[in-house]
Design a protein around this motif. Structure first.
Motif, mmCIF file in Angstrom:
data_model
loop_
_atom_site.group_PDB
_atom_site.id
_atom_site.type_symbol
_atom_site.label_atom_id
_atom_site.label_comp_id
_atom_site.label_asym_id
_atom_site.label_seq_id
_atom_site.Cartn_x
_atom_site.Cartn_y
_atom_site.Cartn_z
ATOM 1 N N LEU A 71 0.873 -1.177 0.000
ATOM 2 C CA LEU A 71 0.000 0.000 0.000
ATOM 3 C C LEU A 71 0.908 1.225 0.000
ATOM 4 N N LEU A 72 0.880 1.985 -1.080
ATOM 5 C CA LEU A 72 1.744 3.157 -1.200
ATOM 6 C C LEU A 72 1.335 4.241 -0.203
ATOM 7 N N PRO A 73 2.274 5.074 0.229
ATOM 8 C CA PRO A 73 1.974 6.123 1.214
ATOM 9 C C PRO A 73 0.803 7.007 0.788
ATOM 10 N N GLY A 74 -0.081 7.270 1.745
ATOM 11 C CA GLY A 74 -1.226 8.143 1.504
ATOM 12 C C GLY A 74 -2.427 7.476 0.868
ATOM 13 N N ASP A 81 -5.122 12.262 3.523
ATOM 14 C CA ASP A 81 -3.873 11.494 3.639
ATOM 15 C C ASP A 81 -3.131 11.434 2.310
ATOM 16 N N LEU A 82 -3.870 11.463 1.214
ATOM 17 C CA LEU A 82 -3.269 11.393 -0.113
ATOM 18 C C LEU A 82 -2.691 12.729 -0.573
ATOM 19 N N GLU A 83 -3.250 13.814 -0.114
ATOM 20 C CA GLU A 83 -2.884 15.152 -0.597
ATOM 21 C C GLU A 83 -1.379 15.452 -0.556
ATOM 22 N N PRO A 84 -0.640 15.144 0.514
ATOM 23 C CA PRO A 84 0.778 15.504 0.528
ATOM 24 C C PRO A 84 1.689 14.609 -0.306
ATOM 25 N N THR A 85 1.177 13.499 -0.860
ATOM 26 C CA THR A 85 2.039 12.597 -1.638
ATOM 27 C C THR A 85 2.303 13.160 -3.019
#
Length: 86
Positions: A71-74, A81-85
């Motif tokens: 599971l990739l970060p974010g 949680d996905l926004e900063p990736t």
């Protein structure tokens, strides 16, 4: 109640990961022809999760491949949680 919608938003209380989006690690079935000599790493796409790859990995594990889906970060949690990736 819509079952798909309810399960799509069910989260693990400890990790916050959506139900079904968890990483996986399948080992070859006992007695499989290749018996674990080869492994496959499954990488999901942007905004996706291991959920979309799990069915293929399960089938390949039955014929002797070790299959790991990360599971990739974010991913697998919330849009925040996905926004900063990148």
């Amino acid at each position: 109640m819509n079952w798909a919608r309810e399960n799509a938003t069910t989260r693990d209380p400890a990790t916050g990961i959506l139900h079904g989006a968890e990483p996986f690690d399948f080992f070859p079935a006992a007695g499989a022809e290749k018996s674990g000599r080869h492994a496959i790493l499954f990488l999901h796409g942007w905004t996706s999760s291991p959920r979309e790859l799990r069915f293929v990995a399960e089938k390949l594990a039955k014929i002797g491949f070790r299959c790991r889906g990360i599971l990739l970060p974010g991913h697998g949690r919330s849009l925040e949680d996905l926004e900063p990736t990148r």
